[in-house]
Write a protein that holds these residues in place. Structure first.
Motif, short mmCIF file in Angstrom:
data_model
loop_
_atom_site.label_atom_id
_atom_site.label_comp_id
_atom_site.label_asym_id
_atom_site.label_seq_id
_atom_site.Cartn_x
_atom_site.Cartn_y
_atom_site.Cartn_z
N ASN A 554 35.75 26.46 19.43
CA ASN A 554 36.83 25.58 18.97
C ASN A 554 36.24 24.42 18.18
O ASN A 554 36.26 23.26 18.66
N PRO A 555 35.70 24.68 17.01
CA PRO A 555 34.99 23.63 16.27
C PRO A 555 35.89 22.44 15.91
O PRO A 555 35.43 21.34 15.70
N ARG A 556 37.16 22.73 15.93
CA ARG A 556 38.00 21.61 15.48
C ARG A 556 38.60 20.82 16.62
O ARG A 556 39.26 19.81 16.39
N ARG A 559 38.65 16.78 21.11
CA ARG A 559 38.67 16.37 22.53
C ARG A 559 37.72 17.23 23.34
O ARG A 559 36.94 16.73 24.16
N LEU A 560 37.80 18.50 23.04
CA LEU A 560 36.89 19.43 23.73
C LEU A 560 35.43 19.12 23.41
O LEU A 560 34.55 19.17 24.26
N ARG A 561 35.23 18.77 22.12
CA ARG A 561 33.85 18.46 21.70
C ARG A 561 33.32 17.26 22.49
O ARG A 561 32.21 17.24 22.97
#
Lengths: 747, 129
Positions: A554-556, A559-561
């Motif tokens: 999910n590169p975009r 929040r996850l990043r």
């Protein structure tokens, strides 16, 4: 009655002188032995009479003519030589008669002198029992004067003849009448049991002295029957002498018996040999041992008496000869002998000289002495020898045990000098026993441990209790071999210390095994650790990995990043911490020096470092520590880590706050104990077993990796100490670190 | 045919790992529930039927294998996927567990998200074939 008065008037004696002579002859003939000392002279006198008689005969005078004169004589003797000359011839010849009377007077005088001078008493009694002769000696012996006695009846004289002492009934005395009857009976028959004996009686003289008197009372045959003659002899002195002789004989006999008994009682064989090499005396023991009869032994040559084997082997004859010559005793030595029918025996021979006279105490008199006999004393030492052999065997066995022991067996004198040094000690030390005996055991100990050995031996001698210590031995090639010593005291029968026994076990092998064991334990713990590491590291790795993958997927998703990056960073830090603890656990020792440490200082520094944590968790700390402590050696930094871990654990056990008590104390074993007591939640019994396992933790994830107590345990072990844990769920735990005190180092 | 109401239980005392697995399963539109202790997991199981359960071997209040057997006992329909950083694929304990049907499959940490999804899908579709 006839009054025979030998020295009296001639007229009075005219009737009986010749008969008197004849009576005397008879008396003498019958009692020759009593007259021994006078017999010869009396015979000579009678020979003289005989000669005169012959001369009378030559002059054709016959003595039988005398019978005229003796027609009324009660003592006619029928055995007189009778001549063929008629009495009438003699009667006619007055000149002859005169000569004859002269001759008889002369003879009587001689006889009178003889009887008077005789030491024997002499008396005669006629057929009626009247005493008509009683000589001077009789007076002396009996104390009864002739004047009184002559003419009295013989039974009136109390001479104990009648029921004398030899009678079967000595107490029963005959009455005068009985005595008379006996006498008359005798006169008729000439036989009487009473009078044909020699009596021995006791008489009392008028002066009161008592004498022993021997009376020979005998009948003399006459034509009219028997008259009595008696010869009395004072045997007082003789009896005394005889008694003395008998006494000494008895004494001698009893002494002889006594000595014989002693000889028989000696439990040794005894043989006495004379100069002709004959056996003159043996005891029963010898006969029994040699199985010989006394008759086949006494008086026989020793070469026959002793078994050939003994003679040949011992050169016994030569030895006996040597003793005869030298006069010195010889210890013959031992010899084994197998007597027929007996088990094998071992004898010990000794030879002693026996001198003819008591051995002079010294000086030149010794030259005169002569060895009369040689005494052989033979002891059966079979049992003693067997006993000795047993003792020797046991000694050999024990020596063998000591020699073949795997442990060092060393004995020391109470001063510490080596007395024995067994084979194992030789092998381990490389020092032969002859090199080491006499040296101090301390001198072969590793120099820095010599004081320890000295102090152990000192304690042993002082307390008497077995002492143990591990002290290195210095080998001949200057190596140090670790030895576990057990020292004890050996006491003699009186309880005095006779030696020190030191048993040493070579620890080299054990140390190697321990090392191996510890390595394998390390391997095992590596297994446990690997699991722990795997889990602990793969969790953060799993998080890191998953986060990265999610971010890639999910590169975009910003929040996850953000979440992912945070998790990656946290997990990395966590993994690094685990690795760091792991390093500390695996390389805790490094090369660190034990130095003298100040325990109080370490505690204080640790508490200072942890002050923030302690106060934030609302934990109160109480420290108790004695003013003086035994000297301790260790690592300041490492102990600080130990205390940090324990304090933090305590704080974590009290999330709501509590009291931490840190107490320092010396226990009875001389160890120093540092206890950390909290009032926290405690540890459950099943967890208590696991707390020192690496990676065991009850902490929430991320708060602890479970290495703290493992590291703590490892450090304490390196200080030769230990950790004790007591804990009760809900009440709290108490961790105590025990550190050994340092050996007092001497300057 | 995919049932929209597929429930999946994730049991791991590491909240971040629960998060990671939940995130990984998101594309599959399962309803994922996370439990950080065995006790919590058993509570959830008693409340709902879960088609799949991811169970970590090391949970602080219970051994993962013990929990797996409890789940099998109480909820036989639940397919168990064992996750572990402690064991590896060829571990005897894992081979034994697979043979005994204690769990359906084994997932070693760190894991591939695609694999997580694939194992979950396999487990879900198992009963429907």
């Amino acid at each position: 009655m006839m009054n025979i008065e030998v020295s009296g008037a001639e007229s009075e004696i005219s009737l009986s002188p010749f008969l008197k002579i004849k009576n005397l002859l008879a008396v003498i003939g019958q009692n020759r032995e009593l007259f021994d000392d006078h017999y010869a002279s009396m015979i000579a006198s009678l020979d003289e009479l005989e000669k005169e008689n012959i001369s009378l005969r030559e002059r054709n005078v016959d003595l039988t003519a005398l019978q005229v004169f003796s027609a009324h004589d009660p003592l006619q003797i029928p055995s007189l030589p009778v001549s063929n000359v008629a009495p009438a011839v003699a009667l006619d010849n007055h000149a002859y008669e005169k000569d004859r009377l002269n001759f008889i007077m002369l003879s009587l005088r001689k006889l009178g002198i003889l009887t008077e001078r005789s030491r024997e008493g002499f008396f005669l009694a006629d057929v009626d029992g009247r005493i008509f002769e009683w000589n001077h000696s009789e007076e002396q012996i009996t104390g009864l004067p002739r004047d009184v006695v002559l003419g009295t009846f013989i039974w009136d004289i109390d001479m104990e003849l009648w029921g004398g002492k030899n009678s079967e009934k000595p107490e029963e005395k005959l009455t005068s009448e009985q005595k008379k009857a006996t006498y008359m009976d005798l006169v008729q028959t000439g036989l009487s049991p009473v009078f044909e004996r020699i009596f021995e009686i006791e008489t009392q003289r008028p002066d009161g002295t008592r004498r022993s008197v021997q009376i020979s009372f005998f009948p003399i045959q006459t034509e009219k029957g028997f008259v009595m003659g008696g010869i009395t002899r004072d045997v007082t002195e003789l009896k005394r002498a005889l008694q003395a002789l008998e006494d000494s004989t008895q004494e001698l006999a009893s002494q002889k018996q006594f000595i014989a008994r002693i000889i028989e009682s000696i439990p040794s064989s005894l043989v006495v040999i004379n100069r002709s090499m004959q056996v003159v005396s043996v005891n029963h023991n010898f006969l029994e041992k040699m199985r010989r009869e006394e008759s086949a032994t006494l008086g026989h040559k020793m070469d026959i008496v002793f078994p050939e084997a003994l003679l040949k082997y011992m050169h016994l004859s030569q030895m006996v000869q040597a003793v005869f010559q030298s006069g010195r005793k010889v210890d013959g030595g031992k010899v084994a002998y197998h007597a027929p029918g007996f088990s094998n025996k071992i004898f010990y021979f000794r030879l002693f000289p026996i001198f003819r006279s008591p051995r002079p105490s010294g000086g030149n008199a010794g030259l005169l002495e002569r060895v009369e006999n040689v005494m052989l004393l033979i002891d059966d030492v079979t049992e003693r020898e067997q006993l000795r052999e047993n003792v020797r065997r046991i000694e050999r066995h024990l020596a063998g045990v000591v020699e073949s022991a795997n442990d060092l067996v060393v004995s020391l004198d109470p001063g510490g000098k080596i007395v024995t040094w067994n084979r194992a000690a030789e092998v381990v030390s490389g020092l032969a026993s002859d090199q080491i005996i006499g040296r101090m055991l301390v001198s072969v100990c590793s120099p820095d441990q010599q004081p320890a050995m000295e102090s152990m031996l000192g304690k042993l001698l002082q307390s008497g209790n077995v002492q143990h210590a591990e002290i290195d031995l210095l080998t001949s090639d200057a190596k140090q071999v670790p030895i576990a010593w057990s020292c004890s005291l050996m006491r003699d029968d009186l309880g005095q210390i006779s030696a020190i026994v030191a048993i040493g076990r070579d620890l080299t092998e054990r140390r190697q095994m321990e090392e191996q064991l510890s390595r394998s334990a390390d391997m095992a713990s590596l297994g446990v650790m690997a699991g722990g590491i795997a889990h602990e590291l793969r969790n953060p790795l799993g998080i890191i990995s998953a986060s990265a993958q999610l971010m890639m997927e999910n590169p975009r998703d910003t929040r996850l990043r953000r979440q992912g990056l945070n998790k990656i960073y946290a997990s990395t830090r966590r993994a690094s911490l685990i690795i760091e603890n792991l390093l500390k656990f695996s390389r805790p020792a490094g090369k660190w020096m034990k130095k003298e440490i100040n325990l109080r200082l370490i505690i204080d520094e640790t508490l200072a470092l942890l002050e923030n944590q302690i106060s934030s968790q609302h934990v109160d700390v109480l420290v108790t520590c004695p003013e003086t402590l035994p000297r301790l050696a260790g690592s300041h930094e490492m102990l600080q880590q130990v205390f940090t871990n324990l304090i933090l654990n305590a704080c974590n056990a009290m999330p709501a706050g509590g009291l931490l008590t840190i107490a320092v104390a010396v226990n009875e074993n001389g160890q120093v104990g540092i206890s950390f007591k909290d009032t926290g939640h405690g540890i459950s019994p099943e967890n208590l077993e696991k707390i020192f396992d690496p990676f065991f933790t009850t902490m929430p994830v991320g708060k602890g990796v479970g290495l703290g107590l493992s590291v703590t345990h490892s450090i304490v072990q390196q200080h030769n100490g230990s950790i004790e844990v007591k804990s009760e769920v809900g009440k709290g735990s108490n961790f105590t670190v025990l550190l050994p005190r340092v050996f007092e180092v001497r300057n | 045919m995919i049932d929209a109401k597929v429930h999946v239980l994730v049991v791991d005392d590491e909240p971040d790992l629960c998060w990671a697995i939940t995130q990984a399963l998101r594309p599959l539109a399962y309803i994922v529930k996370s439990a950080t202790s065995a006790a919590q997991a058993l509570t959830y199981l008693s409340q709902h039927t879960y088609k799949v359960a991811f169970v970590d071997v090391k949970i602080q209040d219970m051994d993962g294998l013990k929990l797996a057997s409890l789940i099998r006992q109480r909820s036989p329909a639940t397919r168990i996927i064992l996750i572990s950083g402690f064991y590896y694929q060829e571990d005897s304990a894992i081979i034994e567990g697979l043979k005994n049907n204690l769990f359906t499959s084994f997932l070693a940490k760190p894991f591939n998200l695609a694999e997580v999804r694939s194992l979950a899908q396999q487990a879900v579709s198992f009963g429907e074939l």
